[in-house]
Structures are given as C-alpha cells and as structure tokens.
Motif scaffolding. Structure first.
Motif, PDB file in Angstrom:
ATOM      1  N   GLY A 225     -13.808  27.505  63.838  1.00  0.00           N
ATOM      2  CA  GLY A 225     -14.548  28.682  64.259  1.00  0.00           C
ATOM      3  C   GLY A 225     -13.991  29.405  65.472  1.00  0.00           C
ATOM      4  N   LYS A 226     -12.836  28.989  65.968  1.00  0.00           N
ATOM      5  CA  LYS A 226     -12.231  29.613  67.144  1.00  0.00           C
ATOM      6  C   LYS A 226     -10.932  30.320  66.749  1.00  0.00           C
ATOM      7  CE  LYS A 226     -13.939  26.217  70.434  1.00  0.00           C
ATOM      8  NZ  LYS A 226     -13.575  25.228  71.435  1.00  0.00           N
ATOM      9  N   GLY A 227     -10.709  31.497  67.322  1.00  0.00           N
ATOM     10  CA  GLY A 227      -9.461  32.214  67.092  1.00  0.00           C
ATOM     11  C   GLY A 227      -8.312  31.501  67.782  1.00  0.00           C
ATOM     12  N   VAL A 228      -7.258  31.220  67.028  1.00  0.00           N
ATOM     13  CA  VAL A 228      -6.105  30.496  67.573  1.00  0.00           C
ATOM     14  C   VAL A 228      -4.801  31.087  67.044  1.00  0.00           C
ATOM     15  CG1 VAL A 228      -7.349  28.302  67.826  1.00  0.00           C
ATOM     16  CG2 VAL A 228      -6.126  28.780  65.710  1.00  0.00           C
ATOM     17  N   LEU A 229      -3.736  30.765  67.741  1.00  0.00           N
ATOM     18  CA  LEU A 229      -2.382  31.039  67.282  1.00  0.00           C
ATOM     19  C   LEU A 229      -1.790  29.689  66.905  1.00  0.00           C
ATOM     20  CD1 LEU A 229      -0.017  33.050  66.953  1.00  0.00           C
ATOM     21  CD2 LEU A 229       0.652  32.440  69.275  1.00  0.00           C
TER      22      LEU A 229
ATOM     23  N   VAL B  97       3.256  21.106  64.967  1.00  0.00           N
ATOM     24  CA  VAL B  97       2.315  22.208  65.080  1.00  0.00           C
ATOM     25  C   VAL B  97       1.853  22.351  66.529  1.00  0.00           C
ATOM     26  CG1 VAL B  97       0.069  23.081  64.311  1.00  0.00           C
ATOM     27  CG2 VAL B  97       1.507  21.825  62.713  1.00  0.00           C
ATOM     28  N   ILE B  98       1.818  23.590  67.006  1.00  0.00           N
ATOM     29  CA  ILE B  98       1.233  23.897  68.313  1.00  0.00           C
ATOM     30  C   ILE B  98       0.080  24.839  68.053  1.00  0.00           C
ATOM     31  CG2 ILE B  98       1.565  24.971  70.563  1.00  0.00           C
ATOM     32  CD1 ILE B  98       4.551  24.210  70.292  1.00  0.00           C
ATOM     33  N   ILE B  99      -1.088  24.514  68.588  1.00  0.00           N
ATOM     34  CA  ILE B  99      -2.270  25.367  68.418  1.00  0.00           C
ATOM     35  C   ILE B  99      -2.707  25.817  69.811  1.00  0.00           C
ATOM     36  CG2 ILE B  99      -4.636  25.495  67.614  1.00  0.00           C
ATOM     37  CD1 ILE B  99      -3.909  23.210  65.659  1.00  0.00           C
ATOM     38  N   GLN B 100      -2.755  27.127  69.997  1.00  0.00           N
ATOM     39  CA  GLN B 100      -3.141  27.714  71.274  1.00  0.00           C
ATOM     40  C   GLN B 100      -4.299  28.657  71.060  1.00  0.00           C
ATOM     41  OE1 GLN B 100      -1.642  27.160  74.394  1.00  0.00           O
ATOM     42  NE2 GLN B 100      -3.391  28.308  75.122  1.00  0.00           N
ATOM     43  N   ASN B 101      -5.315  28.580  71.891  1.00  0.00           N
ATOM     44  CA  ASN B 101      -6.423  29.522  71.802  1.00  0.00           C
ATOM     45  C   ASN B 101      -5.908  30.950  71.948  1.00  0.00           C
ATOM     46  OD1 ASN B 101      -8.353  27.496  71.539  1.00  0.00           O
ATOM     47  ND2 ASN B 101      -8.707  27.353  73.732  1.00  0.00           N
ATOM     48  N   SER B 102      -6.431  31.850  71.132  1.00  0.00           N
ATOM     49  CA  SER B 102      -6.044  33.254  71.217  1.00  0.00           C
ATOM     50  C   SER B 102      -6.668  33.892  72.445  1.00  0.00           C
ATOM     51  CB  SER B 102      -6.516  34.021  69.967  1.00  0.00           C
ATOM     52  OG  SER B 102      -5.815  33.582  68.839  1.00  0.00           O
ATOM     53  N   VAL B 103      -5.933  34.791  73.035  1.00  0.00           N
ATOM     54  CA  VAL B 103      -6.442  35.544  74.174  1.00  0.00           C
ATOM     55  C   VAL B 103      -7.158  36.774  73.629  1.00  0.00           C
ATOM     56  CG1 VAL B 103      -5.846  36.812  76.250  1.00  0.00           C
ATOM     57  CG2 VAL B 103      -4.574  34.738  75.627  1.00  0.00           C
TER      58      VAL B 103
ATOM     59  N   ILE C  52      -6.524  18.930  60.192  1.00  0.00           N
ATOM     60  CA  ILE C  52      -6.584  20.301  60.671  1.00  0.00           C
ATOM     61  C   ILE C  52      -6.627  21.200  59.448  1.00  0.00           C
ATOM     62  CG2 ILE C  52      -4.087  20.500  60.919  1.00  0.00           C
ATOM     63  CD1 ILE C  52      -4.848  22.364  63.331  1.00  0.00           C
ATOM     64  N   GLU C  53      -7.636  22.036  59.402  1.00  0.00           N
ATOM     65  CA  GLU C  53      -7.831  22.944  58.269  1.00  0.00           C
ATOM     66  C   GLU C  53      -7.839  24.375  58.777  1.00  0.00           C
ATOM     67  OE1 GLU C  53      -8.190  22.144  55.049  1.00  0.00           O
ATOM     68  OE2 GLU C  53      -8.229  19.981  55.327  1.00  0.00           O
ATOM     69  N   PHE C  54      -7.101  25.260  58.112  1.00  0.00           N
ATOM     70  CA  PHE C  54      -7.185  26.688  58.394  1.00  0.00           C
ATOM     71  C   PHE C  54      -6.629  27.449  57.203  1.00  0.00           C
ATOM     72  CE2 PHE C  54      -3.261  25.116  60.337  1.00  0.00           C
ATOM     73  CZ  PHE C  54      -2.297  25.992  59.874  1.00  0.00           C
ATOM     74  N   ASP C  55      -7.171  28.655  57.000  1.00  0.00           N
ATOM     75  CA  ASP C  55      -6.689  29.498  55.908  1.00  0.00           C
ATOM     76  C   ASP C  55      -5.223  29.820  56.125  1.00  0.00           C
ATOM     77  OD1 ASP C  55      -9.151  29.561  54.658  1.00  0.00           O
ATOM     78  OD2 ASP C  55      -9.780  31.426  55.629  1.00  0.00           O
ATOM     79  N   GLY C  56      -4.422  29.658  55.090  1.00  0.00           N
ATOM     80  CA  GLY C  56      -2.997  29.958  55.167  1.00  0.00           C
ATOM     81  C   GLY C  56      -2.125  28.777  55.540  1.00  0.00           C
ATOM     82  N   ARG C  57      -2.724  27.582  55.697  1.00  0.00           N
ATOM     83  CA  ARG C  57      -1.939  26.410  56.106  1.00  0.00           C
ATOM     84  C   ARG C  57      -0.818  26.098  55.119  1.00  0.00           C
ATOM     85  NH1 ARG C  57      -4.985  21.321  55.612  1.00  0.00           N
ATOM     86  NH2 ARG C  57      -3.848  21.165  53.685  1.00  0.00           N
TER      87      ARG C  57
ATOM     88  N   GLY D  28       7.417  29.077  61.544  1.00  0.00           N
ATOM     89  CA  GLY D  28       6.686  30.334  61.580  1.00  0.00           C
ATOM     90  C   GLY D  28       5.456  30.208  62.452  1.00  0.00           C
ATOM     91  N   TYR D  29       4.639  31.248  62.420  1.00  0.00           N
ATOM     92  CA  TYR D  29       3.403  31.246  63.196  1.00  0.00           C
ATOM     93  C   TYR D  29       2.405  32.180  62.536  1.00  0.00           C
ATOM     94  CZ  TYR D  29       4.863  35.748  65.038  1.00  0.00           C
ATOM     95  OH  TYR D  29       5.255  37.048  65.141  1.00  0.00           O
ATOM     96  N   MET D  30       1.144  32.035  62.920  1.00  0.00           N
ATOM     97  CA  MET D  30       0.104  32.922  62.414  1.00  0.00           C
ATOM     98  C   MET D  30      -1.117  32.851  63.314  1.00  0.00           C
ATOM     99  SD  MET D  30      -1.376  30.731  59.152  1.00  0.00           S
ATOM    100  CE  MET D  30      -2.481  32.013  58.694  1.00  0.00           C
ATOM    101  N   GLN D  31      -1.906  33.927  63.307  1.00  0.00           N
ATOM    102  CA  GLN D  31      -3.203  33.919  63.962  1.00  0.00           C
ATOM    103  C   GLN D  31      -4.233  33.589  62.899  1.00  0.00           C
ATOM    104  OE1 GLN D  31      -3.016  37.828  66.140  1.00  0.00           O
ATOM    105  NE2 GLN D  31      -3.895  36.505  67.724  1.00  0.00           N
ATOM    106  N   THR D  32      -5.165  32.697  63.232  1.00  0.00           N
ATOM    107  CA  THR D  32      -6.175  32.267  62.284  1.00  0.00           C
ATOM    108  C   THR D  32      -7.356  31.692  63.053  1.00  0.00           C
ATOM    109  OG1 THR D  32      -6.534  30.971  60.256  1.00  0.00           O
ATOM    110  CG2 THR D  32      -5.150  29.958  61.957  1.00  0.00           C
ATOM    111  N   GLU D  33      -8.249  31.017  62.364  1.00  0.00           N
ATOM    112  CA  GLU D  33      -9.368  30.325  62.997  1.00  0.00           C
ATOM    113  C   GLU D  33      -9.309  28.841  62.657  1.00  0.00           C
ATOM    114  OE1 GLU D  33     -13.250  31.867  62.303  1.00  0.00           O
ATOM    115  OE2 GLU D  33     -12.776  33.813  63.178  1.00  0.00           O
ATOM    116  N   VAL D  34      -9.549  28.022  63.655  1.00  0.00           N
ATOM    117  CA  VAL D  34      -9.669  26.573  63.486  1.00  0.00           C
ATOM    118  C   VAL D  34     -10.994  26.181  64.136  1.00  0.00           C
ATOM    119  CG1 VAL D  34      -8.731  24.316  64.083  1.00  0.00           C
ATOM    120  CG2 VAL D  34      -7.176  26.163  63.435  1.00  0.00           C
TER     121      VAL D  34
END
Length: 72
Positions: free
Chosen positions: A42-46, A65-71, A20-25, A34-40
């Motif tokens: 190409g999709k916006g996720v929390l 890690v929990i990855i949830q699609n952003s609303v 799993i790769e994302f900016d700020g990992r 903690g938590y953050m909004q980012t893209e995984v």
C-alpha cells in the motif's frame, strides 16, 4: 535477494518478510536489470532490480532488489 517467486532470501533491513508482491514483478524480473515505480504493501515505492549472476559457473536465478520509498 529474492527468488523468481518473490520469496525473500536475504533482507538488509532485517525485517521478517516472507514474500514481496507488486504489480509488474514478473515483467521486471524478466529483464537483466531495470526499475519501476509501484506500490508494495500500500505504499508508493521505487523498485530497482538486477538479476544475480550466480556463484562461479552456477546460475542462481535470484534477483537483487532495492526498494526505496517514493518521494511525494
């Protein structure tokens, strides 16, 4: 469950992903939790994160890690 490098060790969604790769990992994984909004992929996720306490007296260095699609 992932290791420090983002290698996926267990996935409850049963997707066959290697990493799993994302900016700020690295910054997120340096925190105890903690938590953050980012893209995984190409999709916006929390992304929610907590360091794994390990097993008995042994530290695993793993991350929950929990990855949830952003609303939108």
């Amino acid at each position: 469950i992932v290791d420090d490098n983002g290698r996926i060790l267990a996935d409850t969604d049963e997707r066959i992903l290697d990493f799993i790769e994302f900016d700020g990992r690295e910054k997120l994984f340096a925190q105890e939790r903690g938590y953050m909004q980012t893209e995984v992929s190409g999709k916006g996720v929390l992304v929610a994160h907590a360091q794994s306490p390990g097993y008995e007296t042994y530290k695993s260095g793993w991350h929950s890690v929990i990855i949830q699609n952003s609303v939108s």
